[in-house]
Each structure stands twice: as structure tokens, then as C-alpha cells.
Enzyme design. Structure first.
Site, PDB file in Angstrom:
ATOM      1  N   LYS A 162      -1.805  -1.500  -3.976  1.00  0.00           N
ATOM      2  CA  LYS A 162      -3.283  -0.540  -3.544  1.00  0.00           C
ATOM      3  C   LYS A 162      -2.093   0.964  -3.767  1.00  0.00           C
ATOM      4  O   LYS A 162      -1.130   0.492  -3.111  1.00  0.00           O
ATOM      5  CB  LYS A 162      -3.629  -0.507  -2.787  1.00  0.00           C
ATOM      6  CG  LYS A 162      -4.646   0.529  -2.222  1.00  0.00           C
ATOM      7  CD  LYS A 162      -5.657   0.705  -0.866  1.00  0.00           C
ATOM      8  CE  LYS A 162      -6.349   1.856  -0.788  1.00  0.00           C
ATOM      9  NZ  LYS A 162      -7.192   1.744   0.130  1.00  0.00           N
ATOM     10  N   LYS A 213       1.250  -1.559   0.335  1.00  0.00           N
ATOM     11  CA  LYS A 213      -0.516  -0.061   0.443  1.00  0.00           C
ATOM     12  C   LYS A 213       0.959   1.368  -0.057  1.00  0.00           C
ATOM     13  O   LYS A 213       1.454   1.966   0.905  1.00  0.00           O
ATOM     14  CB  LYS A 213      -1.385   0.068   1.139  1.00  0.00           C
ATOM     15  CG  LYS A 213      -1.974   0.846   1.643  1.00  0.00           C
ATOM     16  CD  LYS A 213      -2.982   0.929   2.194  1.00  0.00           C
ATOM     17  CE  LYS A 213      -3.733   2.274   2.090  1.00  0.00           C
ATOM     18  NZ  LYS A 213      -4.640   1.790   3.924  1.00  0.00           N
TER      19      LYS A 213
END
Length: 343
Positions: free
Chosen positions: A267, A213
Site C-alpha cells: 500500500k 505500508k
């Protein structure tokens, strides 16, 4: 006026001589031949639908930064889960927008078995047992400061946060979550969650690790959706990955797998196709991408202004994630794409 036809230079090769008669356009000449050799395809089985839930009844709150996306009360979330199941979408991922009065420095409301996310899980599982439910054990929707962890003296404290995230994961599993997907990026969270789930009899609950992320500019509309946009002080760079780094992303993914992750997530999605490809090639694990709110909203905004064909851009963006190596994609476009594919 006479047409000018360039003379063929003496000794110039023909196209067949240049290509060795390997004309690569041959299989692109017709729709049937393009379909015959298509390397990647998008199906409903590739889709995970993120939805936002709020307290209340019959509530459908529009999100200004995310056209056609809404915050839903639990009763309406159940109806949307039923619709998703009929469309063949395998799973939904739920995210709460929690009342400000319930938020504090430690995000303690995440430990309430009757918070809105756990009530949504129970209600959806009761009504649509065949659909998978993915929940996030990160603290940011529950904290008064918008960070993913517990804030002490201006620092997000790692180990205390991990303990609370692991406890929240057990509560979410008890409510019926099939997959825990912790997005907080604290060190050791995957192993702690796995230990906690196993110790409480939830060995069959899987973990989708937000392994990579990134500290990205593409999360803005999501923060409006969960109500943290105006709360966040500072940034999240002490725990999210620098978007300049790919080797670090691989190390994070390897660590999460060693701790017990069952699948990996990248992500955001589209700006990180290289990361997806590296993880799939190097680790050969189920790999997903989250096509985040900023990616969604850019396509919707450009389409609304007539600058792009929104439908084609939507499908192209999702197929690019598949081509990069994704086994599936979390996308707000899921029900629209599923309906198109079904049609």
C-alpha cells in the site's frame, strides 16, 4: 512535387535479416491473436471493495475528494454488500467514520463490540454470509489525533498499541470478520493478533498483513473519508515505511510472515509495482495491493477534465497491478469493474 524515396544504402540488411525473421508484431496483428497470447487477465475474482460506514439510517454521504464513493449507514452497506455478492466480488473491506465525540487519545471506542464497524460486520454477515469481510484493527479512525496508535507524550507507543489492536481484532472476529487486516505498522502486531485470535477460538480467521505500508502522499482522500484529515498532527513516518526503501519492505514482509500472516498487502499500489514484484518473487505468498484513494481520485479527476479516458485508465491500472504479481486488488473501482466484466 515528386515523392522522395530514400535509397537503400549499399549492403543494408533487410528487416528479416535484422530480426532473423522473428517479427514480434505477428501475434499483435488481430484481436483474436492478441487475446490468445495475453499473459495477464483481470477477473472479478481479483477484486476487493473497500467501503466506508457511518452511524445513522438510510445515510449516503458523498466524499468530495472521492467522486462516486460514499459513506454508508449500516443498512445501506448491507444493500451494497448484496450488490457486490451478486456481481461476484469475493470480499469487501470496511472502514468507519466515527463521531468525534467517540474518539479519544487511545482510540478506546475500537474495543466496543457495538461500534459501527462491528455492527456493519454482523449485519452484512447475516444478510450476505457468502461474501468475505475484511476489517482493519488500526486505531486511527478512533483516535482524537488521527494516528494509528496510542499517543503518549508526543510518541506513538508501540507495545501498548499492539495490545489494544490485538484485543480489537478478537472483537472484530467475534462480530464475524473473516480476515483481520491491521494497517497500523506497529512492531509485533501480527504475532500478537495471531496469538489472540487462536487463544479465543478464531483459528480460522486469516490475517492480511499491511506488510509494506509506505509513508505516502496518496492517502489524502481516504483521510477525508474516515474523518482524520483535520485531526492529524505531524506525520506517520515513525511507523510507516520510507517510500525510498525496498529492502526494508521485504524485511517487514518476512517478519510478518514469520509472525503468522496468511497474505501480504502493498500500500499504495501503482507507485510500488517494484515492491509487489519483489515480494511475489522472493516470498511466493498471496500478495495484494491497495489501490488507494489518491490513485482512484487522480484517475477520476483527470477523466472528469477530459484529459484521459477514465475507463481505460482504470482497467490499465488494475491490470498493471496484476502483471506486477498481485493475486488481488483492493480498489474503489470494484463494482464498476465487476459490472463491466459481467457485461
Amino acid at each position: 512535387m515528386n515523392k522522395f524515396t530514400p535509397a537503400k544504402p549499399a549492403g543494408a540488411r533487410s528487416v528479416d535479416e535484422i530480426t532473423g525473421s522473428r517479427r514480434l508484431r505477428r501475434m499483435r496483428k488481430a484481436d483474436w491473436s492478441r487475446r490468445l497470447v495475453q499473459e495477464n487477465q483481470l477477473s472479478v475474482n481479483d477484486l476487493i471493495w473497500p467501503i466506508f460506514v457511518v452511524d445513522g439510517k438510510n445515510a449516503r454521504e458523498p466524499i468530495a475528494a472521492m467522486p462516486d464513493v460514499y459513506r454508508l449507514s449500516v443498512d445501506l452497506a448491507v444493500k451494497e454488500a448484496e450488490r457486490a455478492a451478486k456481481l461476484g466480488i469475493p470480499a469487501i473491506a470496511t472502514f468507519p467514520n466515527v463521531e468525534l465525540a467517540l474518539r479519544d487519545q487511545t482510540g478506546s471506542h475500537i474495543l466496543d463490540p457495538d461500534n459501527v464497524i462491528n455492527r456493519a460486520t454482523r449485519a452484512i454477515k447475516d444478510a450476505v454470509p457468502e461474501i468475505g469481510i475484511i476489517t482493519d484493527a488500526a486505531l486511527d479512525p478512533f483516535t482524537s489525533h488521527g494516528h494509528d496508535g496510542i499517543l503518549r507524550d508526543g510518541i506513538i507507543v508501540n507495545d501498548e498499541t499492539v495490545g489494544q489492536v490485538a484485543a480489537a481484532a478478537v472483537i472484530q472476529a467475534a462480530a464475524g470478520a473473516d480476515i483481520i487486516a491491521p494497517s497500523d505498522m506497529m512492531d509485533g502486531r501480527i504475532g500478537a493478533i495471531r496469538d489472540a485470535l487462536d487463544a479465543n477460538g478464531f483459528q480460522d480467521v486469516a490475517i492480511m498483513s499491511y506488510a509494506t505500508k509506505f509513508a505516502s502522499a496518496f492517502y489524502g482522500p481516504y483521510r477525508e473519508a474516515v474523518g482524520t484529515a483535520g485531526l492529524l498532527k505531524g506525520d506517520k513516518k515513525t511507523y510507516y515505511i520510507d517510500h525510498a526503501n525496498s529492502d526494508e519492505a521485504v524485511r517487514e514482509a518476512e517478519q510478518d510472515l514469520a509472525e503468522g500472516a496468511d497474505m501480504l498487502m502493498v500500500k499504495p499500489g501503482l507507485p510500488y509495482l517494484d515492491i509487489i514484484r519483489r515480494l511475489k518473487d522472493e516470498l511466493q505468498m498471496p500478495t495484494f495491493a491497495y489501490q488507494v484513494s489518491g490513485e482512484y481520485s487522480m484517475i477520476k479527476a483527470a477523466a472528469a477534465n477530459g484529459w484521459i479516458d477514465g475507463e481505460k485508465a482504470m482497467l490499465e491500472s488494475l491490470l498493471s497491478l496484476k502483471r506486477a504479481g498481485c493475486d488481488g486488488v483492493l480498489t474503489y473501482f470494484a463494482p464498476v469493474v465487476a459490472q463491466m466484466l459481467k457485461g
